[in-house]
Design a protein around this motif. Sequence first.
Motif, PDB file in Angstrom:
ATOM      1  N   PHE B  71      -3.205  -5.959   4.814  1.00  0.00           N
ATOM      2  CA  PHE B  71      -2.089  -6.300   3.920  1.00  0.00           C
ATOM      3  C   PHE B  71      -2.583  -6.845   2.579  1.00  0.00           C
ATOM      4  CE2 PHE B  71       1.590  -7.054   7.166  1.00  0.00           C
ATOM      5  CZ  PHE B  71       1.580  -5.705   7.441  1.00  0.00           C
ATOM      6  N   GLY B  72      -3.673  -7.580   2.601  1.00  0.00           N
ATOM      7  CA  GLY B  72      -4.162  -8.219   1.384  1.00  0.00           C
ATOM      8  C   GLY B  72      -5.250  -7.444   0.663  1.00  0.00           C
ATOM      9  N   ALA B  73      -5.614  -6.274   1.204  1.00  0.00           N
ATOM     10  CA  ALA B  73      -6.717  -5.521   0.609  1.00  0.00           C
ATOM     11  C   ALA B  73      -6.389  -5.061  -0.809  1.00  0.00           C
ATOM     12  CB  ALA B  73      -7.034  -4.301   1.478  1.00  0.00           C
ATOM     13  N   ASP B  74      -7.429  -4.790  -1.583  1.00  0.00           N
ATOM     14  CA  ASP B  74      -7.236  -4.340  -2.963  1.00  0.00           C
ATOM     15  C   ASP B  74      -7.230  -2.812  -2.998  1.00  0.00           C
ATOM     16  OD1 ASP B  74      -6.976  -4.291  -5.664  1.00  0.00           O
ATOM     17  OD2 ASP B  74      -9.106  -4.651  -6.093  1.00  0.00           O
ATOM     18  N   GLU B  79      -2.820   4.372  -0.167  1.00  0.00           N
ATOM     19  CA  GLU B  79      -4.066   4.204   0.582  1.00  0.00           C
ATOM     20  C   GLU B  79      -3.971   3.022   1.536  1.00  0.00           C
ATOM     21  OE1 GLU B  79      -7.647   4.262  -1.819  1.00  0.00           O
ATOM     22  OE2 GLU B  79      -6.642   5.605  -3.252  1.00  0.00           O
ATOM     23  N   LYS B  80      -3.274   1.993   1.100  1.00  0.00           N
ATOM     24  CA  LYS B  80      -3.123   0.819   1.959  1.00  0.00           C
ATOM     25  C   LYS B  80      -2.310   1.155   3.201  1.00  0.00           C
ATOM     26  CE  LYS B  80      -2.797  -3.330   0.137  1.00  0.00           C
ATOM     27  NZ  LYS B  80      -2.302  -4.647  -0.385  1.00  0.00           N
ATOM     28  N   ILE B  81      -1.236   1.896   2.995  1.00  0.00           N
ATOM     29  CA  ILE B  81      -0.403   2.298   4.131  1.00  0.00           C
ATOM     30  C   ILE B  81      -1.225   3.143   5.099  1.00  0.00           C
ATOM     31  CG2 ILE B  81       1.553   3.746   4.823  1.00  0.00           C
ATOM     32  CD1 ILE B  81       2.982   2.830   2.273  1.00  0.00           C
ATOM     33  N   GLU B  82      -2.008   4.060   4.547  1.00  0.00           N
ATOM     34  CA  GLU B  82      -2.841   4.905   5.390  1.00  0.00           C
ATOM     35  C   GLU B  82      -3.870   4.068   6.144  1.00  0.00           C
ATOM     36  OE1 GLU B  82      -3.746   8.437   3.302  1.00  0.00           O
ATOM     37  OE2 GLU B  82      -5.231   9.115   4.777  1.00  0.00           O
ATOM     38  N   GLU B 189       1.006  12.180  11.581  1.00  0.00           N
ATOM     39  CA  GLU B 189       2.455  12.395  11.571  1.00  0.00           C
ATOM     40  C   GLU B 189       3.166  11.203  10.914  1.00  0.00           C
ATOM     41  OE1 GLU B 189       3.258  15.341  13.178  1.00  0.00           O
ATOM     42  OE2 GLU B 189       5.348  15.228  12.548  1.00  0.00           O
ATOM     43  N   ILE B 190       2.753   9.995  11.272  1.00  0.00           N
ATOM     44  CA  ILE B 190       3.372   8.787  10.708  1.00  0.00           C
ATOM     45  C   ILE B 190       3.085   8.681   9.216  1.00  0.00           C
ATOM     46  CG2 ILE B 190       3.306   6.269  10.673  1.00  0.00           C
ATOM     47  CD1 ILE B 190       2.824   6.283  13.641  1.00  0.00           C
ATOM     48  N   ILE B 191       1.832   8.918   8.854  1.00  0.00           N
ATOM     49  CA  ILE B 191       1.456   8.819   7.440  1.00  0.00           C
ATOM     50  C   ILE B 191       2.269   9.805   6.606  1.00  0.00           C
ATOM     51  CG2 ILE B 191      -0.422   9.255   5.805  1.00  0.00           C
ATOM     52  CD1 ILE B 191      -2.326   8.157   8.044  1.00  0.00           C
ATOM     53  N   ASP B 192       2.378  11.053   7.057  1.00  0.00           N
ATOM     54  CA  ASP B 192       3.177  12.049   6.338  1.00  0.00           C
ATOM     55  C   ASP B 192       4.638  11.632   6.275  1.00  0.00           C
ATOM     56  OD1 ASP B 192       0.890  13.484   6.111  1.00  0.00           O
ATOM     57  OD2 ASP B 192       1.366  14.950   7.663  1.00  0.00           O
ATOM     58  N   PHE B 193       5.118  11.137   7.399  1.00  0.00           N
ATOM     59  CA  PHE B 193       6.530  10.747   7.483  1.00  0.00           C
ATOM     60  C   PHE B 193       6.850   9.674   6.451  1.00  0.00           C
ATOM     61  CE2 PHE B 193      10.234   8.769   9.583  1.00  0.00           C
ATOM     62  CZ  PHE B 193      10.949   9.893   9.948  1.00  0.00           C
ATOM     63  N   ILE B 194       6.026   8.639   6.402  1.00  0.00           N
ATOM     64  CA  ILE B 194       6.259   7.546   5.449  1.00  0.00           C
ATOM     65  C   ILE B 194       6.104   8.055   4.019  1.00  0.00           C
ATOM     66  CG2 ILE B 194       5.447   5.304   4.628  1.00  0.00           C
ATOM     67  CD1 ILE B 194       4.555   4.685   7.484  1.00  0.00           C
TER      68      ILE B 194
END
Lengths: 200, 200
Positions: B71-74, B79-82, B189-194
Amino acid sequence: MEISTEEKILNAAREVFTQKGFAAARMQEIADKAGINKGLLHYYFRSKNKLFHAVFYEVFDQFSLRINEVFGADLPLFEKIEAFVDQYMDTLIANPALPSFMINELNQKGEAFVKELMSRKTKPNPLPLIGQIQMEVQAGRIRAVNPFHLVLNMLSLCAFPFIARPLFQGIAQVDDETYLKLMESRRQEIIDFIHNAIRA
Amino acid sequence: MEISTEEKILNAAREVFTQKGFAAARMQEIADKAGINKGLLHYYFRSKNKLFHAVFYEVFDQFSLRINEVFGADLPLFEKIEAFVDQYMDTLIANPALPSFMINELNQKGEAFVKELMSRKTKPNPLPLIGQIQMEVQAGRIRAVNPFHLVLNMLSLCAFPFIARPLFQGIAQVDDETYLKLMESRRQEIIDFIHNAIRA
DNA sequence: GTCTATAGGTAGATAGAC
DNA sequence: GTCTATCTACCTATAGAC
């Protein structure tokens, strides 16, 4: 209008089992809540296990019937998804403890119990919806999503916030009323989210 | 390399508590699994409750640390979601029983326990991610989604299939290996969906 | 620190009066 | 059908020897 003793027991048992889970539930508490004697529980249901099964089957069947009614309805896909989210969220807002109860006990009672459940006539049947999704994909009217995962996504987005409610409410620092309002506003959010995710 | 008795107890307790839940867990089983005597459990942790707390805090802290790291990454939002989905799914595939355990006990231990947890230094902090989402929305780079719900969606899509696994596996009639493979394919599938759901 | 033995309490289930 | 009383089993926790 009289409520039979059996009915009173089932109502009390549902309440206690859903709140505490099978292992932590106490026959004494169920008897107290039903306003009857502990011995009567055994007279009507023989054992704690049998009483639990009666409660669980009742809840499970009701859940399955509602789900299948929407899954099998004669509606265009988007309308069906919308109807599902609306109806499912209604159910969850009215009974917030139900999903964690069901899931919890299914996790702990073991494979035999699940098999027994699945051999019942009344059980969730996602096939009509899955078939419909496949057709929409083939016709190119929606993005090429995996139908199984799409159904899983619909259920996840609706149910998880209720299951993980204590955690989220703790993190977000909001009271019960505020959280339920958030869930109300969530309906439209989910519908839009899914719609955008699958549109061609 | 020696494992201390305390460590052996904690490992065994984690296993039993996560599988059975607090109420159904037995001190005898924990002792057996740790290969030590039942009395030693009380020598090291005084009571079943305190042993449970030790286990739960350990699991909770580890969970929080991992979550907060992502959550706190730069990183740019997508990319963060992935990264989140990848890392979270990894954790879940390695420990499929963990989410239901945590959620289950949080549901049953009551409000006081949740408050106690939230007063700890180590707890999930979604604010960096929420702030980042708000900025992307304001800049018009993604659709106008509610950041709170988007975070909830990410967690729901990943965690729910593991929590409700017995039900889904029962309905889909697939064995353990097949289900885990489905979860593997689910990442993308989730990454594409979001991605599709929030793109401007 | 680690074990054995046991205390103390509780919960599910049964017997039997009414 | 409904109640009271009780049995039996089990489980947490403690006491005390080594």
